[in-house]
Scaffold this motif. Structure first.
Motif, PDB file in Angstrom:
ATOM      1  N   ALA A 140       0.832  -1.201   0.000  1.00 14.48           N
ATOM      2  CA  ALA A 140       0.000   0.000   0.000  1.00 14.48           C
ATOM      3  C   ALA A 140       0.869   1.254   0.000  1.00 14.48           C
ATOM      4  O   ALA A 140       0.572   2.222  -0.713  1.00 14.48           O
ATOM      5  N   THR A 141       1.954   1.230   0.760  1.00 10.82           N
ATOM      6  CA  THR A 141       2.879   2.362   0.780  1.00 10.82           C
ATOM      7  C   THR A 141       3.493   2.573  -0.597  1.00 10.82           C
ATOM      8  O   THR A 141       3.586   3.707  -1.085  1.00 10.82           O
ATOM      9  N   GLU A 142       3.894   1.496  -1.241  1.00 12.69           N
ATOM     10  CA  GLU A 142       4.476   1.588  -2.583  1.00 12.69           C
ATOM     11  C   GLU A 142       3.456   2.123  -3.578  1.00 12.69           C
ATOM     12  O   GLU A 142       3.773   2.967  -4.423  1.00 12.69           O
ATOM     13  N   ARG A 143       2.215   1.645  -3.489  1.00 12.28           N
ATOM     14  CA  ARG A 143       1.149   2.108  -4.389  1.00 12.28           C
ATOM     15  C   ARG A 143       0.944   3.610  -4.237  1.00 12.28           C
ATOM     16  O   ARG A 143       0.829   4.345  -5.220  1.00 12.28           O
ATOM     17  N   GLU A 144       0.914   4.083  -3.004  1.00  7.65           N
ATOM     18  CA  GLU A 144       0.742   5.506  -2.754  1.00  7.65           C
ATOM     19  C   GLU A 144       1.934   6.301  -3.280  1.00  7.65           C
ATOM     20  O   GLU A 144       1.760   7.380  -3.846  1.00  7.65           O
ATOM     21  N   TRP A 145       3.149   5.780  -3.099  1.00  6.15           N
ATOM     22  CA  TRP A 145       4.334   6.468  -3.603  1.00  6.15           C
ATOM     23  C   TRP A 145       4.268   6.577  -5.123  1.00  6.15           C
ATOM     24  O   TRP A 145       4.556   7.632  -5.681  1.00  6.15           O
ATOM     25  N   GLN A 146       3.901   5.474  -5.778  1.00  4.41           N
ATOM     26  CA  GLN A 146       3.793   5.487  -7.238  1.00  4.41           C
ATOM     27  C   GLN A 146       2.773   6.529  -7.684  1.00  4.41           C
ATOM     28  O   GLN A 146       2.993   7.249  -8.650  1.00  4.41           O
ATOM     29  N   GLN A 194      -5.782   9.840 -10.051  1.00  2.81           N
ATOM     30  CA  GLN A 194      -7.052   9.235  -9.637  1.00  2.81           C
ATOM     31  C   GLN A 194      -7.341   7.973 -10.431  1.00  2.81           C
ATOM     32  O   GLN A 194      -7.786   6.973  -9.879  1.00  2.81           O
ATOM     33  N   GLU A 195      -7.065   8.007 -11.726  1.00 11.17           N
ATOM     34  CA  GLU A 195      -7.299   6.817 -12.546  1.00 11.17           C
ATOM     35  C   GLU A 195      -6.391   5.677 -12.098  1.00 11.17           C
ATOM     36  O   GLU A 195      -6.833   4.540 -12.003  1.00 11.17           O
ATOM     37  N   PHE A 196      -5.136   5.971 -11.812  1.00 15.02           N
ATOM     38  CA  PHE A 196      -4.210   4.956 -11.315  1.00 15.02           C
ATOM     39  C   PHE A 196      -4.744   4.331 -10.031  1.00 15.02           C
ATOM     40  O   PHE A 196      -4.787   3.107  -9.885  1.00 15.02           O
ATOM     41  N   LEU A 197      -5.167   5.171  -9.088  1.00 11.23           N
ATOM     42  CA  LEU A 197      -5.655   4.666  -7.808  1.00 11.23           C
ATOM     43  C   LEU A 197      -6.917   3.829  -7.964  1.00 11.23           C
ATOM     44  O   LEU A 197      -7.141   2.876  -7.213  1.00 11.23           O
ATOM     45  N   GLU A 198      -7.751   4.157  -8.939  1.00 13.71           N
ATOM     46  CA  GLU A 198      -8.960   3.372  -9.175  1.00 13.71           C
ATOM     47  C   GLU A 198      -8.648   2.040  -9.842  1.00 13.71           C
ATOM     48  O   GLU A 198      -9.325   1.048  -9.608  1.00 13.71           O
ATOM     49  N   ARG A 199      -7.640   2.019 -10.699  1.00 13.33           N
ATOM     50  CA  ARG A 199      -7.338   0.812 -11.476  1.00 13.33           C
ATOM     51  C   ARG A 199      -6.433  -0.182 -10.765  1.00 13.33           C
ATOM     52  O   ARG A 199      -6.561  -1.372 -10.956  1.00 13.33           O
ATOM     53  N   VAL A 200      -5.483   0.284  -9.983  1.00 11.70           N
ATOM     54  CA  VAL A 200      -4.538  -0.610  -9.326  1.00 11.70           C
ATOM     55  C   VAL A 200      -5.075  -0.928  -7.928  1.00 11.70           C
ATOM     56  O   VAL A 200      -5.176  -0.059  -7.072  1.00 11.70           O
ATOM     57  N   VAL A 201      -5.425  -2.192  -7.733  1.00  8.03           N
ATOM     58  CA  VAL A 201      -6.065  -2.628  -6.498  1.00  8.03           C
ATOM     59  C   VAL A 201      -5.192  -3.676  -5.827  1.00  8.03           C
ATOM     60  O   VAL A 201      -4.739  -4.619  -6.466  1.00  8.03           O
ATOM     61  N   ILE A 202      -4.966  -3.511  -4.525  1.00 10.24           N
ATOM     62  CA  ILE A 202      -4.218  -4.488  -3.742  1.00 10.24           C
ATOM     63  C   ILE A 202      -5.208  -5.180  -2.815  1.00 10.24           C
ATOM     64  O   ILE A 202      -5.938  -4.522  -2.074  1.00 10.24           O
ATOM     65  N   GLU A 203      -5.236  -6.515  -2.882  1.00  4.25           N
ATOM     66  CA  GLU A 203      -6.159  -7.287  -2.065  1.00  4.25           C
ATOM     67  C   GLU A 203      -5.414  -8.382  -1.326  1.00  4.25           C
ATOM     68  O   GLU A 203      -4.502  -8.993  -1.870  1.00  4.25           O
TER      69      GLU A 203
END
Length: 55
Positions: free
Chosen positions: A14-20, A30-39
């Motif tokens: 999640a930290t890496e996703r936010e950094w990216q 916003q599009e990146f955050l909507e499309r890349v999902v960590i589960e």
């Protein structure tokens, strides 16, 4: 693997996703955050890219 180790991996992802996301221009963030999902699933951690007809 322990539950604590799994939680640490999820937090690191999640930290890496936010950094990216922070590296992207505002109009793409916003599009990146909507499309890349960590589960976290029973069998492990999954990173999914949601695609549509415009991808």
């Amino acid at each position: 693997m322990s539950v604590d180790a799994d939680l640490e991996r999820v937090a690191a992802l999640a930290t890496e996703r936010e950094w990216q996301a922070q590296q992207l221009p505002e109009d793409l963030k916003q599009e990146f955050l909507e499309r890349v999902v960590i589960e976290e699933r029973r069998t492990g951690i999954f990173v999914t890219v949601r695609k549509d007809e415009n991808f």
